[in-house]
Every structure is written in structure tokens, then in C-alpha cells.
Design a protein around this motif. Structure first.
Motif, short mmCIF file in Angstrom:
data_model
loop_
_atom_site.label_atom_id
_atom_site.label_comp_id
_atom_site.label_asym_id
_atom_site.label_seq_id
_atom_site.Cartn_x
_atom_site.Cartn_y
_atom_site.Cartn_z
N GLU A 30 0.81 -1.22 0.00
CA GLU A 30 0.00 0.00 0.00
C GLU A 30 0.85 1.28 0.00
OE1 GLU A 30 0.45 -1.39 4.27
OE2 GLU A 30 -0.07 -2.36 2.38
N GLU A 31 2.15 1.16 0.22
CA GLU A 31 3.04 2.32 0.24
C GLU A 31 3.95 2.39 -0.98
OE1 GLU A 31 5.11 1.74 3.91
OE2 GLU A 31 3.34 2.22 5.13
N ARG A 32 3.87 1.41 -1.86
CA ARG A 32 4.75 1.36 -3.03
C ARG A 32 4.41 2.50 -3.99
NH1 ARG A 32 4.04 -3.93 -4.44
NH2 ARG A 32 5.66 -4.42 -2.95
N PRO A 33 5.40 3.28 -4.42
CA PRO A 33 5.14 4.40 -5.34
C PRO A 33 4.63 3.92 -6.70
CG PRO A 33 7.35 4.54 -4.38
CD PRO A 33 6.80 3.20 -4.02
N ILE A 34 3.79 4.73 -7.33
CA ILE A 34 3.18 4.35 -8.61
C ILE A 34 4.23 4.12 -9.69
CG2 ILE A 34 2.77 6.71 -9.41
CD1 ILE A 34 0.43 3.68 -9.90
N ASP A 35 5.34 4.89 -9.68
CA ASP A 35 6.36 4.68 -10.71
C ASP A 35 7.01 3.31 -10.59
OD1 ASP A 35 7.51 5.74 -8.31
OD2 ASP A 35 9.35 6.19 -9.39
N VAL A 36 7.11 2.78 -9.38
CA VAL A 36 7.66 1.44 -9.19
C VAL A 36 6.65 0.39 -9.68
CG1 VAL A 36 8.45 -0.23 -7.47
CG2 VAL A 36 9.13 2.17 -7.30
N HIS A 37 5.37 0.61 -9.40
CA HIS A 37 4.34 -0.29 -9.93
C HIS A 37 4.43 -0.36 -11.45
CE1 HIS A 37 1.82 -1.62 -6.63
NE2 HIS A 37 1.85 -0.41 -6.10
N LEU A 38 4.53 0.79 -12.09
CA LEU A 38 4.58 0.82 -13.55
C LEU A 38 5.84 0.19 -14.11
CD1 LEU A 38 3.13 4.36 -14.25
CD2 LEU A 38 2.01 2.17 -14.62
N GLU A 55 -2.13 -2.26 -31.44
CA GLU A 55 -2.93 -1.11 -31.03
C GLU A 55 -3.08 -1.03 -29.51
OE1 GLU A 55 -6.32 -0.01 -34.13
OE2 GLU A 55 -6.26 -2.17 -33.67
N ILE A 56 -3.31 -2.17 -28.88
CA ILE A 56 -3.46 -2.22 -27.42
C ILE A 56 -2.18 -1.73 -26.76
CG2 ILE A 56 -3.77 -3.72 -25.43
CD1 ILE A 56 -6.35 -3.37 -26.96
N VAL A 57 -1.03 -2.19 -27.23
CA VAL A 57 0.25 -1.75 -26.67
C VAL A 57 0.41 -0.24 -26.85
CG1 VAL A 57 2.76 -1.90 -26.95
CG2 VAL A 57 1.39 -3.98 -26.87
N ALA A 58 0.08 0.28 -28.02
CA ALA A 58 0.19 1.73 -28.27
C ALA A 58 -0.74 2.51 -27.34
CB ALA A 58 -0.13 2.03 -29.73
N LEU A 64 -0.68 5.28 -20.00
CA LEU A 64 0.17 5.21 -18.82
C LEU A 64 1.36 6.15 -18.87
CD1 LEU A 64 0.14 1.34 -18.33
CD2 LEU A 64 -1.22 3.05 -17.11
N GLY A 65 1.63 6.72 -20.05
CA GLY A 65 2.73 7.67 -20.18
C GLY A 65 4.10 7.04 -20.01
N ILE A 66 4.26 5.82 -20.53
CA ILE A 66 5.55 5.16 -20.43
C ILE A 66 6.06 4.82 -21.82
CG2 ILE A 66 5.26 4.24 -18.11
CD1 ILE A 66 4.25 1.69 -19.21
N GLU A 67 7.40 4.75 -21.95
CA GLU A 67 8.00 4.51 -23.25
C GLU A 67 8.17 3.04 -23.59
OE1 GLU A 67 11.58 6.70 -23.79
OE2 GLU A 67 10.74 8.50 -22.87
N LYS A 68 8.55 2.24 -22.60
CA LYS A 68 8.82 0.82 -22.85
C LYS A 68 7.67 -0.03 -22.35
CE LYS A 68 13.82 1.00 -22.75
NZ LYS A 68 15.02 0.41 -22.16
N ILE A 69 7.08 -0.75 -23.26
CA ILE A 69 5.99 -1.67 -22.92
C ILE A 69 5.94 -2.72 -24.03
CG2 ILE A 69 4.21 -0.34 -24.09
CD1 ILE A 69 2.30 -1.11 -21.82
#
Length: 78
Positions: A30-38, A55-58, A64-69
Motif C-alpha cells: 500500500e506504500e509502493r510508489p506508482i512509478d515502481v508499480h509501472l 494497437e493495445i500496446v500503443a 500510462l505515459g511510459i515509453e517501454k511496454i
């Protein structure tokens, strides 16, 4: 034939001991930062028929505003 079910019994949770998480090894969930979750998470997705896996990946990258997925296996419906 009639089947009678017993009413649900009340259950209790027993905690034998409770310890603090050593910060050298991570966070309490419950204390883990969102950037670590992502950064370290997996998204289980039930892809609908229609959009392609690409399309789903894009969409996820943009939402989510992340580059690598990426995806593993196929996301194509049956």
C-alpha cells in the motif's frame, strides 16, 4: 431431489506475527510508489476482439505515459 446448503460460516483471520518491511527490500504494497508499480508490474488483459495487439500496446503506452511496454504471447482473441 432438493439439496439444502448450510449457511456460510463466519471465518476469522489469524495473524501469527506482524513485522515491518525492511526498506532495503522494498515497500509495503500500500506504500509502493506508482512509478515502481509501472516499472515492475504485469498487466493481465483480456483483449476484446477488434483492436490488434499492436494497437493495445500503443494505447497503454499513451494512457500510462511510459515509453517501454511490450506483450508476451498473443493477445488475439479466439
Amino acid at each position: 431431489m432438493t439439496v439444502y446448503l448450510k449457511p456460510a460460516e463466519k471465518r476469522e483471520i489469524f495473524i501469527l506475527s506482524e513485522e515491518d518491511t525492511d526498506p532495503r527490500y522494498g515497500w509495503r504494497p500500500e506504500e509502493r510508489p506508482i512509478d515502481v508499480h509501472l516499472k515492475y508490474s504485469i498487466i493481465n488483459l483480456d483483449k476484446p476482439i477488434g483492436p490488434s495487439s499492436h494497437e493495445i500496446v500503443a494505447w497503454l503506452k499513451r494512457i500510462l505515459g511510459i515509453e517501454k511496454i511490450a506483450h508476451a504471447g498473443t493477445l488475439e482473441g479466439f
